[in-house]
Design an enzyme around this catalytic site. Sequence first.
Site, PDB file in Angstrom:
ATOM      1  N   SER A 278      -5.237  20.915 157.142  1.00  0.00           N
ATOM      2  CA  SER A 278      -4.563  19.719 157.599  1.00  0.00           C
ATOM      3  C   SER A 278      -4.800  19.513 159.097  1.00  0.00           C
ATOM      4  O   SER A 278      -5.610  18.986 159.244  1.00  0.00           O
ATOM      5  CB  SER A 278      -2.634  20.801 157.335  1.00  0.00           C
ATOM      6  OG  SER A 278      -1.804  19.637 157.506  1.00  0.00           O
ATOM      7  N   HIS A 419       0.455  20.334 149.339  1.00  0.00           N
ATOM      8  CA  HIS A 419       0.058  20.917 150.952  1.00  0.00           C
ATOM      9  C   HIS A 419      -0.105  21.735 151.164  1.00  0.00           C
ATOM     10  O   HIS A 419       0.564  22.539 150.862  1.00  0.00           O
ATOM     11  CB  HIS A 419       0.503  19.441 151.593  1.00  0.00           C
ATOM     12  CG  HIS A 419      -0.231  19.474 152.495  1.00  0.00           C
ATOM     13  ND1 HIS A 419      -1.309  18.541 153.101  1.00  0.00           N
ATOM     14  CD2 HIS A 419       0.228  19.990 154.375  1.00  0.00           C
ATOM     15  CE1 HIS A 419      -0.955  18.792 154.216  1.00  0.00           C
ATOM     16  NE2 HIS A 419      -0.524  19.611 155.268  1.00  0.00           N
TER      17      HIS A 419
HETATM   18  C1  GTR Z   1       2.062  16.388 159.082  1.00  0.00           C
HETATM   19  C2  GTR Z   1       1.344  15.210 159.206  1.00  0.00           C
HETATM   20  C3  GTR Z   1      -0.410  15.362 159.112  1.00  0.00           C
HETATM   21  C4  GTR Z   1      -0.330  17.155 158.693  1.00  0.00           C
HETATM   22  C5  GTR Z   1       0.097  18.182 159.041  1.00  0.00           C
HETATM   23  C6  GTR Z   1       0.309  19.493 158.877  1.00  0.00           C
HETATM   24  O1  GTR Z   1       3.479  16.331 159.452  1.00  0.00           O
HETATM   25  O2  GTR Z   1       1.795  14.292 159.578  1.00  0.00           O
HETATM   26  O3  GTR Z   1      -0.389  14.519 159.490  1.00  0.00           O
HETATM   27  O4  GTR Z   1      -1.833  17.247 159.740  1.00  0.00           O
HETATM   28  O5  GTR Z   1       1.665  17.289 159.135  1.00  0.00           O
HETATM   29  O6  GTR Z   1      -0.817  20.127 159.372  1.00  0.00           O
HETATM   30  O7  GTR Z   1       0.495  20.082 158.405  1.00  0.00           O
END
Ligand code: GTR
Length: 440
Positions: A278, A419
């Site tokens: 991420s 995610h």
């Molecule tokens: C989210 C962000 C993403 C991603 C994520 C993370 O809120 O919008 O770009 O990087 O966090 O780091 O888990």
Amino acid sequence: MIFVMSRFFNSNWGPSLFTIFVFASISPLCIAQQKGINYDEAKVPDYTLPRLFTKLDGEKVSEKWQWNRDRRTEILRLFEEHMYGRHPAKPERVEYFIHSLDENALAGEAVRKEVIIRLGEVGPRFDLHVLLYLPAGVNEKVPVFMGYNFGGNHTIHADPAIRLSQAWMRRGNDEAHINHRATEAARGLASSRWPVQTILDRGYGLVTLYYGDVEPDRADGWKDGIRAHLKKDRSGDRLEPEDWGAIAAWAWGLSRVMDYLETDGAVRADRVAVMGHSRLGKTSLWAGASDRRFAIVISNNSGCGGAALSRRAFGETIQRINTHFPHWFCRNFKNYDSNESELPIDQHMLIALMAPRPVYVASASEDLWADPMGEFLSAMHADPVYELFNKTGLGVEDQPGLNHPVGDFIGYHLRSGKHDVTDYDWEQYLNFADRHFNRI
Ligand code: GTR
């Protein structure tokens, strides 16, 4: 409220389909906040990607040396200028201390070492606390996976001997944090993302540290972080348009760990695979682009500002990321809020900066926020640069089905699920590293 909770339990933090569903069914207010976010492939705007092999002066590049000497340098500068910002050189004075060493850790399976990297000019306040697990009983240097963790080294394994981080955490007050500081209850909280035993069994070491050691991840974090302290004009209360953003600061921190690994007699510094998830996947990509010592670069669900093409504006957009995380990129990047087509670069060029080194891009099917198709397309459009080096990059033109890894020097998979970093992802990274480090 339910939206906030589900995001919290998903931990890092892009909405999964589930959260979008809960969110859409509960809160009209939140729906309004999602305005301008597109999840419909049919609504992706027409776009033309900047050309890999055409220099700014119009000259065409067709030879490796031209790529390396001219075009690669030019692209790197463009990413610095417009997106991540310029970072300083390595500090002149750096010291390393062994904080702890146990050659009989994890019931004799591992050597556990904790190393402090002290950045001389700025003193102990910016100590990087690095945790290493290396396979026990191995008399030769080992290849390693290296990456930041989100919550402190103590979260990656329940091993009670790991130093509990004292640093500021994004999490404020919950069952494992009080006033943004970790408590004992935080031990092992992220262990599902770090299959330490599997990594060791496969003959690799693991090197990790908390990204907040370099700089706290909040909008004004730079004032308490390495960026303020290395700022030339310390009187200025503001960063210049091309000054580095937090992602560049974290990437710079990874290079400082690499400096250390080059001195560690147990590690093959020429076989370091830098991996991040991420926001930390964006970070590992930028680290791999700006520091060619990283032999393999792995992006796990990095999305906008990482592997995903910006011009698709699918899921998280430049405007949204600059609004919610104004500290991640340089100030110039805000010029491209809702203005993606003016960017002189796009993320396929970031992937191409790794060439001819192996790079892996991983997506997750329910992580639409990170635009899995945009991540795939970046990987695919980087292929010509690998071809220039007589290597097959991705080698396919269609996004593969679920859980079907593809590619040669550019690896890609679309994992089913949300995610996250899972055992499935690690399995692919270990296979990829085996293949490229000639271990099988
Ligand atoms: C989210 C962000 C993403 C991603 C994520 C993370 O809120 O919008 O770009 O990087 O966090 O780091 O888990």
